[in-house]
Design an enzyme around this catalytic site. Sequence first.
Site, PDB file in Angstrom:
ATOM      1  N   HIS A   1      12.921 -10.279  -6.882  1.00 46.79           N
ATOM      2  CA  HIS A   1      12.466 -11.608  -7.303  1.00 46.79           C
ATOM      3  C   HIS A   1      13.464 -12.242  -8.265  1.00 46.79           C
ATOM      4  O   HIS A   1      13.709 -13.447  -8.223  1.00 46.79           O
ATOM      5  CB  HIS A   1      11.091 -11.534  -7.966  1.00 46.79           C
TER       6      HIS A   1
ATOM      7  N   ASN B   1       4.385 -14.253  -8.557  1.00 47.86           N
ATOM      8  CA  ASN B   1       4.572 -13.166  -9.530  1.00 47.86           C
ATOM      9  C   ASN B   1       3.447 -12.160  -9.443  1.00 47.86           C
ATOM     10  O   ASN B   1       3.461 -11.161 -10.152  1.00 47.86           O
ATOM     11  CB  ASN B   1       4.613 -13.726 -10.958  1.00 47.86           C
TER      12      ASN B   1
ATOM     13  N   HIS C   1       9.302  -1.963   1.551  1.00 53.94           N
ATOM     14  CA  HIS C   1       7.843  -1.917   1.654  1.00 53.94           C
ATOM     15  C   HIS C   1       7.332  -0.542   2.084  1.00 53.94           C
ATOM     16  O   HIS C   1       6.161  -0.384   2.390  1.00 53.94           O
ATOM     17  CB  HIS C   1       7.331  -3.019   2.592  1.00 53.94           C
TER      18      HIS C   1
ATOM     19  N   ARG D   1      10.913  -4.503  -6.814  1.00 56.66           N
ATOM     20  CA  ARG D   1      10.409  -5.833  -6.438  1.00 56.66           C
ATOM     21  C   ARG D   1      10.797  -6.874  -7.487  1.00 56.66           C
ATOM     22  O   ARG D   1      11.163  -8.006  -7.167  1.00 56.66           O
ATOM     23  CB  ARG D   1       8.890  -5.794  -6.261  1.00 56.66           C
TER      24      ARG D   1
HETATM   25  C1  HEM Z   1      11.242 -10.299   3.351  1.00 60.13           C
HETATM   26  C2  HEM Z   1      10.500 -10.995   2.553  1.00 60.13           C
HETATM   27  C3  HEM Z   1       9.496 -10.372   1.640  1.00 60.13           C
HETATM   28  C4  HEM Z   1       8.218 -10.780   1.504  1.00 60.13           C
HETATM   29  C5  HEM Z   1       7.550 -11.947   2.202  1.00 60.13           C
HETATM   30  C6  HEM Z   1       7.599  -9.901   0.556  1.00 60.13           C
HETATM   31  C7  HEM Z   1       6.297 -10.014   0.129  1.00 60.13           C
HETATM   32  C8  HEM Z   1       5.651  -9.099  -0.650  1.00 60.13           C
HETATM   33  C9  HEM Z   1       4.283  -9.186  -1.054  1.00 60.13           C
HETATM   34  C10 HEM Z   1       3.342 -10.327  -0.722  1.00 60.13           C
HETATM   35  C11 HEM Z   1       3.988  -8.085  -1.756  1.00 60.13           C
HETATM   36  C12 HEM Z   1       2.640  -7.681  -2.349  1.00 60.13           C
HETATM   37  C13 HEM Z   1       2.500  -8.077  -3.785  1.00 60.13           C
HETATM   38  C14 HEM Z   1       1.117  -7.771  -4.269  1.00 60.13           C
HETATM   39  O1  HEM Z   1       0.153  -7.928  -3.534  1.00 60.13           O
HETATM   40  O2  HEM Z   1       1.001  -7.351  -5.432  1.00 60.13           O
HETATM   41  C15 HEM Z   1       5.176  -7.300  -1.814  1.00 60.13           C
HETATM   42  C16 HEM Z   1       5.280  -6.104  -2.463  1.00 60.13           C
HETATM   43  C17 HEM Z   1       6.455  -5.416  -2.607  1.00 60.13           C
HETATM   44  N1  HEM Z   1       7.703  -5.830  -2.213  1.00 60.13           N
HETATM   45 FE1  HEM Z   1       8.082  -7.350  -0.955  1.00 60.13          FE
HETATM   46  N2  HEM Z   1       8.497  -8.967   0.154  1.00 60.13           N
HETATM   47  C18 HEM Z   1       9.677  -9.225   0.783  1.00 60.13           C
HETATM   48  C19 HEM Z   1      10.858  -8.550   0.604  1.00 60.13           C
HETATM   49  C20 HEM Z   1      11.026  -7.525  -0.296  1.00 60.13           C
HETATM   50  C21 HEM Z   1      12.305  -6.991  -0.683  1.00 60.13           C
HETATM   51  C22 HEM Z   1      13.650  -7.515  -0.212  1.00 60.13           C
HETATM   52  C23 HEM Z   1      12.052  -5.989  -1.561  1.00 60.13           C
HETATM   53  C24 HEM Z   1      13.009  -5.108  -2.297  1.00 60.13           C
HETATM   54  C25 HEM Z   1      14.209  -4.800  -1.898  1.00 60.13           C
HETATM   55  C26 HEM Z   1      10.616  -5.889  -1.691  1.00 60.13           C
HETATM   56  C27 HEM Z   1       9.954  -4.936  -2.416  1.00 60.13           C
HETATM   57  C28 HEM Z   1       8.594  -4.884  -2.570  1.00 60.13           C
HETATM   58  C29 HEM Z   1       7.897  -3.774  -3.210  1.00 60.13           C
HETATM   59  C30 HEM Z   1       8.510  -2.490  -3.692  1.00 60.13           C
HETATM   60  C31 HEM Z   1       6.558  -4.120  -3.250  1.00 60.13           C
HETATM   61  C32 HEM Z   1       5.398  -3.324  -3.856  1.00 60.13           C
HETATM   62  C33 HEM Z   1       5.146  -3.806  -5.256  1.00 60.13           C
HETATM   63  C34 HEM Z   1       4.050  -3.047  -5.977  1.00 60.13           C
HETATM   64  O3  HEM Z   1       3.741  -1.917  -5.602  1.00 60.13           O
HETATM   65  O4  HEM Z   1       3.534  -3.586  -6.956  1.00 60.13           O
HETATM   66  N3  HEM Z   1      10.034  -6.851  -0.929  1.00 60.13           N
HETATM   67  N4  HEM Z   1       6.183  -7.930  -1.153  1.00 60.13           N
HETATM   68  C1  NAG Z   2       1.343 -14.398 -13.224  1.00 56.56           C
HETATM   69  O1  NAG Z   2       1.012 -15.755 -13.260  1.00 56.56           O
HETATM   70  C2  NAG Z   2      -0.322 -16.024 -13.607  1.00 56.56           C
HETATM   71  C3  NAG Z   2      -0.531 -17.522 -13.535  1.00 56.56           C
HETATM   72  O2  NAG Z   2      -0.132 -17.999 -12.288  1.00 56.56           O
HETATM   73  C4  NAG Z   2      -0.602 -15.476 -15.014  1.00 56.56           C
HETATM   74  O3  NAG Z   2      -1.953 -15.681 -15.348  1.00 56.56           O
HETATM   75  C5  NAG Z   2      -0.281 -13.982 -15.049  1.00 56.56           C
HETATM   76  O4  NAG Z   2      -0.410 -13.493 -16.349  1.00 56.56           O
HETATM   77  C6  NAG Z   2       1.153 -13.727 -14.561  1.00 56.56           C
HETATM   78  N1  NAG Z   2       1.387 -12.305 -14.470  1.00 56.56           N
HETATM   79  C7  NAG Z   2       2.366 -11.691 -15.143  1.00 56.56           C
HETATM   80  C8  NAG Z   2       2.495 -10.246 -14.907  1.00 56.56           C
HETATM   81  O5  NAG Z   2       3.126 -12.275 -15.880  1.00 56.56           O
END
Ligand code: HEM
Ligand code: NAG
Length: 323
Positions: free
Chosen positions: A65, A93, A192, A61
């Site tokens: 980003h 983030n 995902h 992820r």
């Molecule tokens: C298509 C648009 C995408 C959206 C809107 C999106 C949005 C998100 C969001 C909102 C989360 C949850 C973050 C959280 O709650 O901590 C997430 C997690 C994640 N995303 Fe996406 N994502 C997208 C595409 C991608 C792509 C292209 C990848 C990698 C190739 C990716 C890999 C991941 C992974 C692995 C997680 C889990 C992170 C964790 O376990 O901390 N995502 N994504």
């Molecule tokens: C993400 O951003 C928030 C502020 O928007 C900050 O407080 C937090 O430490 C940041 N997280 C990381 C992992 O850098």
Amino acid sequence: MKMRIFLVTCVVLLCFLGVCQGGNLRKNFYRDSCPQAEDIIQSKTQKHVSANPALPAKLIRMHFHDCFVRGCDASVLLKSTANNTAERDAIPNLTLAGFDVIDDIKSALEDKCPKIVSCADILALAARDAVSVQFNKSMWEVLTGRRDGTVSLSGEALANIPAPFFNFTQLTQSFSSKGLTLHDLVVLSGAHTIGIGHCNLFSNRLYNFTGKGDQDPSLNSTYAEFLKTKCKSQSDTTTTVEMDPGSSTKFDSDYYPNLIQKKGLFQSDAALLTTKESANIAAELVAQNKFFTEFSQSMKKLGAIGVLTGSAGEIRIKCSVVN
Ligand code: HEM
Ligand SMILES: *[C@@H]1O[C@H](CO)[C@@H](O)[C@H](O)[C@H]1NC(C)=O
Ligand SMILES: *[C@@H]1O[C@H](CO)[C@@H](O)[C@H](O)[C@H]1NC(C)=O
Ligand SMILES: *[C@@H]1O[C@H](CO)[C@@H](O)[C@H](O)[C@H]1NC(C)=O
Ligand SMILES: *[C@@H]1O[C@H](CO)[C@@H](O)[C@H](O)[C@H]1NC(C)=O
Ligand SMILES: *[C@@H]1O[C@H](CO)[C@@H](O)[C@H](O)[C@H]1NC(C)=O
Ligand SMILES: *[C@@H]1O[C@H](CO)[C@@H](O)[C@H](O)[C@H]1NC(C)=O
């Protein structure tokens, strides 16, 4: 005129050879300058993953980003300064993690080959190697030769990272602005299959979808009931749920059968079913071999977005600060 046709032919030929997809990136860029680089990154990453099975999701992820903001230039790794709020402190983030792992790998590389290996390449390789641990083989090719940027702006993260509330149009626009197709969008969303999501990023779908205390009709109601037992209110910002319940550390094609059963966690997941074309792509990717092949190709494209090469940018000494 003849010269122009000749040049165009050359460009087309080079593209066929795969040169243009990766820009100036190449295979094993550090072969001469730091031959152990890729091995060091791999063994360090494996060690960290065995201590923390949630890490592959964090690193892939983070790489995504990074690539969506100013290209894959490790701008996501820079810390905010007194004058500047960096990408990693922007709202999207949320739960970005794994910074310490990249720092650890970087310091091992600085010991062996100071100022040679870019943070952007480390992140691209570590993301690949982390996801690959469970397969004991590299799941996609990572070309190298990226250099590190010197600018990181939180506002650019907000503007470039797609939100979980995005609809189909917004998602395809976001991806096409990075040179990625609808096919790439559906394929890369398959990431995902690993990792977690925070309740507040989807609980509107459970409790108050249109402001009338209703549920998102595109969410499986059985699944919604389950999610409500985890996310007890719409204001919960701390609880997390597995995106692929029961196998959230296993990288596989399960995302697609779940998606088709309306169990995509975010609106942005569910949105992939809204056109016939994208739904057909999702249906094809249920087959694991197909998913792995396609994912590998789309990751290569993701990893080449806006890269700095040649003498652009710098090779950071510490990934969290510019030199
Ligand atoms: C298509 C648009 C995408 C959206 C809107 C999106 C949005 C998100 C969001 C909102 C989360 C949850 C973050 C959280 O709650 O901590 C997430 C997690 C994640 N995303 Fe996406 N994502 C997208 C595409 C991608 C792509 C292209 C990848 C990698 C190739 C990716 C890999 C991941 C992974 C692995 C997680 C889990 C992170 C964790 O376990 O901390 N995502 N994504
Ligand atoms: C993400 O951003 C928030 C502020 O928007 C900050 O407080 C937090 O430490 C940041 N997280 C990381 C992992 O850098
Ligand atoms: C921050 O801003 C101050 C005053 O504008 C300037 O002197 C300093 O060099 C800046 N620091 C960085 C890291 O840009
Ligand atoms: C992993 O692959 C390497 C060769 O690529 C092999 O030497 C090693 O035995 C494999 N490990 C397992 C656990 O299969
Ligand atoms: C998608 O969202 C944008 C921005 O909110 C909106 O203008 C557009 O009408 C939406 N498109 C669809 C098809 O719902
Ligand atoms: C649902 O949203 C509407 C409009 O934002 C708000 O007025 C209402 O209080 C919300 N209902 C619940 C149960 O949160
Ligand atoms: C919703 O989930 C249930 C239970 O997992 C499943 O049996 C059903 O087919 C799903 N509904 C739809 C519309 O896919």
